[in-house]
Design a protein around this motif. Structure first.
Motif, PDB file in Angstrom:
ATOM      1  N   PHE A 199      52.266  25.043  37.100  1.00  0.00           N
ATOM      2  CA  PHE A 199      51.089  25.821  36.728  1.00  0.00           C
ATOM      3  C   PHE A 199      51.158  26.652  35.644  1.00  0.00           C
ATOM      4  O   PHE A 199      52.236  27.528  35.622  1.00  0.00           O
ATOM      5  N   ALA A 200      50.562  26.528  34.465  1.00  0.00           N
ATOM      6  CA  ALA A 200      50.666  27.432  33.350  1.00  0.00           C
ATOM      7  C   ALA A 200      49.427  27.884  32.712  1.00  0.00           C
ATOM      8  O   ALA A 200      48.319  27.067  32.846  1.00  0.00           O
ATOM      9  N   PHE A 201      49.190  29.069  32.387  1.00  0.00           N
ATOM     10  CA  PHE A 201      48.013  29.562  31.961  1.00  0.00           C
ATOM     11  C   PHE A 201      48.240  30.748  30.883  1.00  0.00           C
ATOM     12  O   PHE A 201      49.505  31.294  31.027  1.00  0.00           O
ATOM     13  N   ASP A 202      47.128  31.132  30.277  1.00  0.00           N
ATOM     14  CA  ASP A 202      47.214  32.421  29.628  1.00  0.00           C
ATOM     15  C   ASP A 202      45.994  33.199  29.750  1.00  0.00           C
ATOM     16  O   ASP A 202      45.154  32.732  29.846  1.00  0.00           O
ATOM     17  N   VAL A 203      46.098  34.391  29.882  1.00  0.00           N
ATOM     18  CA  VAL A 203      45.071  35.352  29.710  1.00  0.00           C
ATOM     19  C   VAL A 203      45.632  36.770  28.843  1.00  0.00           C
ATOM     20  O   VAL A 203      46.426  36.864  28.649  1.00  0.00           O
ATOM     21  N   LEU A 204      44.613  37.433  28.469  1.00  0.00           N
ATOM     22  CA  LEU A 204      44.748  38.657  27.663  1.00  0.00           C
ATOM     23  C   LEU A 204      45.608  39.694  28.408  1.00  0.00           C
ATOM     24  O   LEU A 204      45.381  39.868  29.644  1.00  0.00           O
ATOM     25  N   LEU A 205      46.335  40.284  27.495  1.00  0.00           N
ATOM     26  CA  LEU A 205      47.113  41.438  28.227  1.00  0.00           C
ATOM     27  C   LEU A 205      46.218  42.721  27.927  1.00  0.00           C
ATOM     28  O   LEU A 205      45.635  42.813  26.781  1.00  0.00           O
ATOM     29  N   PRO A 206      45.696  43.375  28.947  1.00  0.00           N
ATOM     30  CA  PRO A 206      44.901  44.282  28.901  1.00  0.00           C
ATOM     31  C   PRO A 206      45.025  45.502  28.057  1.00  0.00           C
ATOM     32  O   PRO A 206      46.305  46.002  27.801  1.00  0.00           O
ATOM     33  N   ASP A 207      44.355  45.662  26.721  1.00  0.00           N
ATOM     34  CA  ASP A 207      44.578  46.699  25.776  1.00  0.00           C
ATOM     35  C   ASP A 207      43.642  47.893  25.938  1.00  0.00           C
ATOM     36  O   ASP A 207      42.501  47.911  25.722  1.00  0.00           O
ATOM     37  N   LEU A 208      44.277  48.939  26.476  1.00  0.00           N
ATOM     38  CA  LEU A 208      43.459  50.156  27.054  1.00  0.00           C
ATOM     39  C   LEU A 208      42.717  50.740  25.986  1.00  0.00           C
ATOM     40  O   LEU A 208      41.898  51.377  26.078  1.00  0.00           O
TER      41      LEU A 208
END
Length: 295
Positions: free
Chosen positions: A169-178
């Protein structure tokens, strides 16, 4: 055309009506005009190369399931390399655009060597048999449309169920940028003139957003203004031609690790920007690879 039809509206836990309506818009608005969507993301390519390389390594002779396949930006390159792809999405216009692209390729004498099969369904309720696919991918932030940890865990458990033992299972999501999340919600950003790919009109694109730290949901507004003066400048006080709502839940690295573990996955890597980089303040994207144990 579809493997199994599902209702377009997603059943959610009990929410106040205004928020429920906003989240429904945030899941659908951006995906009703596939031509405009494709135009806006025409330069997005790093993830395609990453997923194709992963499929070449782990999915030869095995079925690939893509969650949030949309208009085929990733699915078609995978099929062009000979893979059998199940392209799952809950938006019919996007899947219709995918098949328009495939028909155009065939008409031009460039048919894909593999196959693409559409699946109209929700990623929390996969209409597939247990242990029936070898690789599941969820590109380009589609998991950020799961608006609390329960929905994310439900998706992970469904993926675990349909994966073969040893599958990936592979995916990508944004790394939260505070810092970005705290920008002024009333100021428009990314002001960009463009020509609408469907209407041919001169337009101006801009965005702003508002972040709710309690729900971790960022409510993004995408504005389309007519560029009547032809100068690419927004005019104060003028209402936009169209406003599109896009809701993205921010998913923090440790939350991902915890929920993947609860679902039964073994985490293989969680790196940045499709370049095998360590996560840091300079990283935009979390790219995650995990596996279903063989026993």
């Amino acid at each position: 055309m579809t493997k199994q039809a599902k209702p377009g509206s997603r059943a959610r836990r009990e929410l106040p009506a205004p928020l429920a309506q906003l989240l429904e818009r945030g899941t659908t608005d951006h995906y009703t005009d596939p031509l405009l969507y494709d135009f806006e993301y025409r330069d997005q390519a790093d993830d395609v190369e990453w997923y194709c390389a992963l499929a070449e390594e782990r999915a030869v002779g095995r079925t690939v399931l893509e969650l949030g396949a949309g208009s085929g930006r990733v699915a078609i390159p995978l099929a062009s390399e000979g893979h059998r792809v199940l392209a799952l999405d809950r938006m019919e216009p996007m899947l219709a655009q995918l098949f328009t692209k495939l028909e155009r390729l065939a008409a031009a004498g460039e048919p894909v060597s593999g196959t693409v099969e559409p699946v109209l369904a929700d990623m929390m309720d996969l209409p597939l048999d247990d242990a029936s696919v070898g690789l599941v991918i969820a590109p380009f932030n589609c998991l950020m449309h799961l608006y609390d940890w329960r929905e994310l865990l439900a998706c992970f458990r469904e993926v675990f169920r349909v994966l073969e033992p040893g599958g990936t299972f592979a995916f990508d999501v944004l790394l939260p940028d505070l810092e970005w999340l705290r920008w002024d919600p009333n100021e428009r950003h990314a002001v960009t003139p463009f020509v609408h790919p469907r209407t041919g009109e001169a337009m101006i694109y801009s965005t702003n957003h508002e972040y709710d730290p309690e729900t971790q949901i960022c409510h993004i507004r995408i504005y389309y203004d007519r560029d009547e003066a032809g100068d690419g400048q927004l005019k104060p006080g003028r209402e936009p031609e169209q406003t599109v709502h896009l809701a993205h839940r921010q998913i923090y690295p440790d939350e991902l690790r915890a929920l993947l573990g609860i679902a039964g996955f073994e985490l293989e890597s969680q790196t940045g920007d499709f370049l095998d980089l360590s996560l840091s303040a300079d990283i935009e994207v979390q790219a995650v690879i995990c596996t279903k144990p063989r026993s």
